[in-house]
Design a protein around this motif. Structure first.
Motif, PDB file in Angstrom:
ATOM      1  N   UNK A  60     -56.845  17.397  63.667  1.00  0.00           N
ATOM      2  CA  UNK A  60     -55.513  17.980  63.470  1.00  0.00           C
ATOM      3  C   UNK A  60     -55.575  19.318  62.753  1.00  0.00           C
ATOM      4  N   UNK A  61     -56.337  19.384  61.643  1.00  0.00           N
ATOM      5  CA  UNK A  61     -56.400  20.637  60.882  1.00  0.00           C
ATOM      6  C   UNK A  61     -57.078  21.736  61.680  1.00  0.00           C
ATOM      7  N   UNK A  62     -58.099  21.366  62.447  1.00  0.00           N
ATOM      8  CA  UNK A  62     -58.773  22.354  63.300  1.00  0.00           C
ATOM      9  C   UNK A  62     -57.819  22.883  64.360  1.00  0.00           C
ATOM     10  N   UNK A  63     -57.046  22.004  64.971  1.00  0.00           N
ATOM     11  CA  UNK A  63     -56.128  22.430  66.025  1.00  0.00           C
ATOM     12  C   UNK A  63     -55.057  23.373  65.484  1.00  0.00           C
ATOM     13  N   UNK A  64     -54.542  23.059  64.295  1.00  0.00           N
ATOM     14  CA  UNK A  64     -53.538  23.936  63.668  1.00  0.00           C
ATOM     15  C   UNK A  64     -54.155  25.297  63.350  1.00  0.00           C
TER      16      UNK A  64
END
Length: 580
Positions: A404-408
Motif C-alpha cells: 500500500x505505501x509503495x503504491x501511494x
C-alpha cells in the motif's frame, strides 16, 4: 543552492575546475565533528587553516595529503579506498579575476552522495543525491586572486536514502562528474524548453526563463534552418512562445537536430534540438505517429576496461558504439540519471532513451523525506534533459515490492513526473508478476499508473531452466505496451562448457535463445532492454574466480570482449522489421 539549475552548460563561458584536487580521508568525520560530536567551527577542515607559528597545533594539511582526480570515483583511484564508504574532503585552489556586469555560478555535474560545499572557508550549501547537477551563485563570495573550494563528500548508504542501503551496483564515491565556474550576465537565460506541439506537429512551442529579468523584456527565438524567428516578452521572468513550423522529425534512422538560438537583451544561448512525438495506442508505442519496436539494451554508468565510474566522453562513446554494433535503437540508462554527455551523444547517434531515478528495491516508502528526495531527483533529471528529443521514457522505479505505501508513493511520483513533463511517457520496471503454471500475468497495481510497463524477468537464471522459458505465455491486465526491461543470465567471458553449465557463455546464450522465443510470442511487447551491455562492479557478487566483485550478466566483459549472447541478441534485432 540555486533552485533553478542553468540549462545547457555546453553553451556557456566555462572555467574548468577538473584535474587534481587535494583530499583528506576522514572516516570518523573528525574535520566536521569534535570529540563530543559537536560541530567544529574554528578547527573544521573547511577553514583550511595554516600554521602561523612553530607552536601552532593544526592536525591536517590538504597540501601535503593525498590527491584524487576530478571527475572520478575514489574507489578505483586508490586501492585502499576500493570498498570505502564515508567522508573524504576535497580541496581545489584557483586564481580568479572578476568581470564587470557578470555573475559566476559554481556548477557541479554530480557528487556522490551527500555534499557540503565551502568557498574560502564559508559554507555555500549542501546537496543530496549522487547523479544530478547543482549550483551556487558565488559572485559575492569570490575574491581577486587565489580562492579555494572545499567539498565534504560522503557516500555512506542510508536506509531513508534514494537509493537505499541495498543495491546491486558499486557505490562509487567522490566528485564523479565535472566541476565548472560559469560566467553569465547579471540577467541571464537560466532555463528553456522547446517541443513539438502534442496535438499539432505543425507547431513548435515552449518557454524561456530569464534570471533577473524585468517584465516586458524581449526574448528572441531563432531556428535559422527553418527560417523562423519570433519575439516574445517576459512576465514574471518567463517568456512563452509558439511558432508555426514543419521540422523534420527526429528518428533513430535520422536523428535530426536543429540549431536554435535564444537571445535576451544581455544574453545568448545556442542549442541543438530535435523534434518528435511519442505516444501509446493500446499496446503499441508510436514514434511520430508510427509504431516502433524498441531494440534496446540496459547500460550502467560503468567505464569499460575496469576504470570505474564513467567520467569522459570517450568512455560514453565506447559504450554507445557497442550498443550500435548490437543493432540497438534504444537504451535503458540504469538505475539513475547518467551524465549529460551520455544523453547528448546518444541523441546524436540516434538512440531513444529510457532515463530513471534510483527508487530501487527496498525504499522507505512511508518516509516523507525519502519521498521529497525522490521528487527532487526526478525533477532535477527532467529539468536537465527535457530538451533532449531522444528521451521518450521517464522511469520512476525499479523492482519495488508491492504494498500500500509503495503504491501511494509511486502514484504520487508518477503524478509529479507528468506535471513536470506531460510530453513523454512514464514507466517503471516491475518484477512482481503472477505465475500461473506456464502462464505469467501482469497484475501489479503500478501498471495502472504508468504509460508503459517494464518487466524484469529472469527465467532460466533465478528460476526454471533455459529450456523452460520458450513456451511461457504472458497476459496483461492493462491495455498498455510492455517492455521486457530486464532478462538475462551471468557468464564469465571465456568460460565455456555445456548449455546446462552455469557461468559458461553457452548457458547465457541458451537463456537468451529461449527468452527471445518467449518474447516473440508476446503480442503486447513493444521492446526489450536485456540486462546488461557490460559486466559491472557490485559488492553483492562474492564468487571468486567467477564474479570477483562483478555482476557477470553483461554480454560484453569489462575488458570489452563480446560473449556469445551478444551475437544471439544481435541476430534477434536484425530480424525485426523496424519502422524508423
Amino acid at each position: 543552492m540555486d533552485s533553478r539549475i542553468i540549462q545547457n552548460i555546453d553553451s556557456r563561458d566555462k572555467i574548468s575546475l577538473n584535474g587534481l584536487w587535494q583530499t583528506i580521508i576522514d572516516p570518523l568525520e573528525n574535520g566536521y565533528y569534535n570529540h563530543q560530536y559537536g560541530l567544529r567551527t574554528k578547527k573544521a577542515f573547511y577553514k583550511n587553516r595554516k600554521m602561523k607559528s612553530p607552536s601552532d597545533l593544526i592536525e591536517y594539511d590538504f597540501d601535503s595529503d593525498y590527491q584524487l582526480t576530478v571527475p572520478g570515483d575514489w574507489n578505483t583511484q586508490m586501492e585502499k579506498l576500493y570498498y570505502y564508504e564515508g567522508t573524504i574532503w576535497y580541496k581545489k585552489s584557483f586564481d580568479f579575476k572578476k568581470k564587470t556586469n557578470s555573475k559566476v555560478l559554481l556548477y557541479f555535474e554530480a557528487v556522490n552522495y551527500q555534499s557540503i560545499v565551502y568557498l574560502n572557508g564559508k559554507k555555500l550549501g549542501a546537496h543530496v543525491g549522487g547523479f544530478t547537477p547543482f549550483q551556487f551563485d558565488v559572485t559575492d563570495h569570490l575574491i581577486e586572486g587565489e580562492n579555494f573550494i572545499i567539498v565534504k563528500v560522503d557516500n555512506q548508504r542510508k536506509k531513508d536514502g534514494i537509493p537505499t542501503l541495498n543495491m546491486d551496483w558499486w557505490n562509487y564515491g567522490g566528485i564523479t562528474r565535472s566541476v565548472h565556474l560559469i560566467n553569465v550576465p547579471n540577467s541571464y537565460i537560466s532555463d528553456y524548453n522547446l517541443q513539438i506541439n502534442k496535438q499539432n506537429s505543425k507547431y513548435i512551442e515552449g518557454w524561456v526563463a530569464i534570471e533577473g529579468a524585468e517584465d516586458g523584456e524581449q526574448v528572441v527565438v531563432e531556428i535559422p534552418e527553418l527560417k523562423k524567428q519570433i519575439s516574445v516578452f517576459t512576465t514574471n521572468g518567463l517568456a512563452k512562445f509558439k511558432i508555426k513550423a514543419s521540422p523534420k522529425l527526429w528518428t533513430p534512422g535520422n536523428p535530426k537536430l536543429y540549431k536554435v538560438t535564444l537571445k535576451s537583451k544581455s544574453d545568448k544561448v545556442n542549442d541543438d534540438i530535435g523534434f518528435r512525438t511519442i505516444e501509446t495506442k493500446g499496446s503499441k508505442i508510436l514514434l511520430n505517429g508510427s509504431e516502433i519496436f524498441l531494440k534496446g539494451i540496459s547500460i550502467h554508468e560503468e567505464a569499460p576496461f575496469g576504470l570505474g565510474r564513467v567520467s569522459s566522453k570517450e568512455e560514453c562513446l565506447i559504450l554507445l558504439n557497442w550498443a550500435k554494433e548490437l543493432g540497438c535503437n534504444f537504451i535503458r540508462l540504469a538505475h539513475y540519471p547518467h551524465s549529460e554527455t551520455m544523453i547528448k551523444e546518444a541523441e546524436k547517434m540516434g538512440f531513444l532513451i529510457w532515463s530513471e531515478i534510483p527508487v530501487y528495491w527496498s525504499v522507505a516508502f512511508d518516509n516523507q523525506e525519502t519521498f521529497a528526495n525522490a521528487v527532487m531527483q526526478l525533477e532535477d533529471m527532467i529539468s536537465r534533459d527535457k530538451n533532449r528529443a531522444a528521451i521518450i521514457l521517464w522511469s520512476v522505479a525499479n523492482e519495488t515490492a508491492e504494498g500500500a505505501s509503495r503504491n501511494i508513493f509511486l502514484k504520487k511520483l508518477t503524478d509529479k513526473a507528468r506535471k513536470a513533463d506531460a510530453s513523454r511517457l512514464i514507466t517503471a520496471a516491475l518484477n512482481s508478476q503472477t505465475n500461473k503454471g506456464n502462464e505469467i500475468a501482469i497484475e501489479d497495481k503500478l501498471g495502472a499508473y504508468v504509460d508503459v510497463i517494464g518487466i524484469n524477468n529472469y527465467c532460466g537464471w533465478y528460476g526454471g531452466k533455459p529450456s523452460s522459458c520458450a513456451d511461457i505465455k504472458w497476459t496483461n491486465n492493462y491495455d498498455k505496451p510492455m517492455i521486457m526491461s530486464e532478462v538475462g543470465a551471468g557468464a564469465l567471458q571465456g568460460l565455456h562448457g555445456e548449455k546446462n553449465e552455469r557461468w559458461t557463455e553457452e548457458y547465457q546464450q541458451a537463456v537468451y535463445e529461449n527468452n527471445i522465443k518467449m518474447m516473440k510470442n508476446i503480442d503486447f511487447l513493444s521492446g526489450s532492454t536485456p540486462w546488461i551491455l557490460m559486466d559491472f562492479r557490485s559488492p553483492r557478487r562474492h564468487l571468486r574466480r567467477i564474479q570477483n566483485d562483478y555482476n557477470r550478466k553483461g554480454i560484453i566483459s569489462e575488458q570489452g570482449i563480446k560473449k556469445k549472447a551478444f551475437f544471439t541478441l544481435k541476430d534477434f534485432y536484425l530480424s525485426q522489421d523496424i519502422k524508423d
